[in-house]
Design a protein around this motif. Sequence first.
Motif, short mmCIF file in Angstrom:
data_model
loop_
_atom_site.label_atom_id
_atom_site.label_comp_id
_atom_site.label_asym_id
_atom_site.label_seq_id
_atom_site.Cartn_x
_atom_site.Cartn_y
_atom_site.Cartn_z
N ALA A 1 -5.25 32.24 -6.50
CA ALA A 1 -5.44 32.32 -7.94
C ALA A 1 -5.36 30.91 -8.50
O ALA A 1 -4.76 30.02 -7.89
N TYR A 2 -5.95 30.72 -9.66
CA TYR A 2 -5.86 29.42 -10.32
C TYR A 2 -4.52 29.29 -11.03
O TYR A 2 -3.95 30.26 -11.52
N ALA A 3 -4.03 28.07 -11.07
CA ALA A 3 -2.82 27.73 -11.81
C ALA A 3 -3.01 26.35 -12.42
O ALA A 3 -3.93 25.60 -12.06
N THR B 1 8.36 31.82 -3.13
CA THR B 1 8.69 30.54 -3.74
C THR B 1 8.30 30.55 -5.21
O THR B 1 7.47 31.37 -5.64
N PRO B 2 8.86 29.63 -6.02
CA PRO B 2 8.48 29.58 -7.43
C PRO B 2 6.97 29.39 -7.65
O PRO B 2 6.39 30.00 -8.55
N SER B 3 6.35 28.54 -6.83
CA SER B 3 4.91 28.31 -7.00
C SER B 3 4.13 29.57 -6.67
O SER B 3 3.19 29.95 -7.40
N ASN B 4 4.51 30.25 -5.59
CA ASN B 4 3.81 31.48 -5.25
C ASN B 4 4.06 32.57 -6.27
O ASN B 4 3.21 33.45 -6.46
N ALA B 5 5.21 32.53 -6.92
CA ALA B 5 5.49 33.54 -7.96
C ALA B 5 4.45 33.49 -9.06
O ALA B 5 4.00 34.53 -9.56
N VAL B 6 4.05 32.27 -9.46
CA VAL B 6 3.01 32.13 -10.49
C VAL B 6 1.70 32.72 -10.01
O VAL B 6 1.02 33.48 -10.73
N LEU B 7 1.32 32.41 -8.76
CA LEU B 7 0.05 32.88 -8.22
C LEU B 7 0.05 34.39 -8.05
O LEU B 7 -0.92 35.07 -8.40
N GLN C 1 -7.06 26.26 -7.38
CA GLN C 1 -6.60 27.40 -6.61
C GLN C 1 -5.59 26.96 -5.56
O GLN C 1 -5.91 26.14 -4.71
N SER C 2 -4.39 27.51 -5.62
CA SER C 2 -3.42 27.39 -4.52
C SER C 2 -3.44 26.00 -3.90
O SER C 2 -3.75 25.83 -2.71
N ALA C 3 -3.07 24.98 -4.68
CA ALA C 3 -3.27 23.58 -4.28
C ALA C 3 -2.11 22.96 -3.51
O ALA C 3 -2.23 21.83 -3.03
#
Length: 438
Positions: A157-159, A372-378, A280-282
């Motif tokens: 997903a984009y973030a 992880t926090p980053s994956n939580a957003v995605l 996306q998922s950078a």
Amino acid sequence: MRRIRAAAAGAVTISLLTAATACGGGSSNGGGSNDSPKTLTYWASNQGASIEIDKKVLQPELDKFEKQSGIKVKVEVVPWSDLLNRILTATTSGQGPDVLNIGNTWSASLQATGALLPWDAKNFAKIGGKDRFVDSALGSTGAEGKDPAAVPLYSMAYALYYNKKSFADAGIAKPPATWDELVADGKKLSKGGKWGLGAEGSNVSENIHHVFVFAKQHGADFFTADGKADFTNDGVVAAVQQYVGLMAKDKIIAPGNAEYAQNQSVSDFAKGKNAMLLWQSASANLKSQGMSDDAYGIAPVPVQSGTPGTGTNTNSMVAGINLAVFKNSKNLDGAAKFVKFMTSDSEQKILNTAYSSIPPVKTAQGDAAFNTPSNAVLKDTLAKSAAALPQVADESQFETAVGTAVKELFAAAAAGHPVTTASVKAELEKAQQQMPKK
């Protein structure tokens, strides 16, 4: 598809897809077999920062599969600039790989060629069943009402990625939640040779992904309910103008980004040249370029107002990679074994960790490694505020035609020309004229 010569490539794409659909398949013999049970060919998409990085990620797993199955997999990592046209050429010639990666947005278009193995209940049973996969990923595997043309492999997903130091230096306390806030922050950050936001103006797929989201936020779609192209409605025009306007009007994107098509904006962000990045998922890409995890934050992509959600607050397309099988493979049983291996819980954890993507397999996605926090957003975005691109047979032509129109508008912006409602509508009218007549 990261095209530099997108217009020419787009013409090839459209003609090839028309030919492939007309012939009804990509096989000269009409079907597959198990005549070559000891080998498979695999076209993998370029997911990492380079093709060499992808080979380092994939080869140990392919060696593992060979040890388990006795089947040797010959892999080719294909750049995004070539992948769709390579696949479409294979559908008409019958000379393709056994197994291949496809961008999930292409699923319905490639399904329409008749060249891919349908994933009916019998085939899904060979890999553990359809219910192993999350619904959002299955929604981008082919046309509604038909058996999927592919199996989900990586979900993304984009973030919004933002440089913490740049924000602190500019006195910005938190990431922007709306586009007005992003523009205001971007103007504070665009100074001293640095810019607020990076973009890939010549990257046709990136262009499509972003204007699709902007269109959703303007309450618009690129196709009517019966599948006809509708590129010039007011909402779509406003969406494209707003996106390109980040360079043309707001001036928070460097004019040179109009030529970017090969992840240069990601490299610029990793080097501190841009303070924000929509990608996306950078995370894995940034890490491979030397940027530490604590140097940046991750937030949802902004919306017009309010908070992300469905409908007009959609803030990402459902991004991802699917795994498909050419139905004229000479190792159909081996291809099924390979798909089962690549979508197994253990491989899903390994591969999606390597690419900082999200496993589309339910049990793997629930693993602690992806909390992880980053994956939580995605994960939250995929679950609550992402929408699938149109699953219509003309989708690949749509990507090429509209993505190229946006590219031309970025080029105009970089040259200092105003991007007006009239100029946007004119480019979108040209794009619509390239679509098959209904």
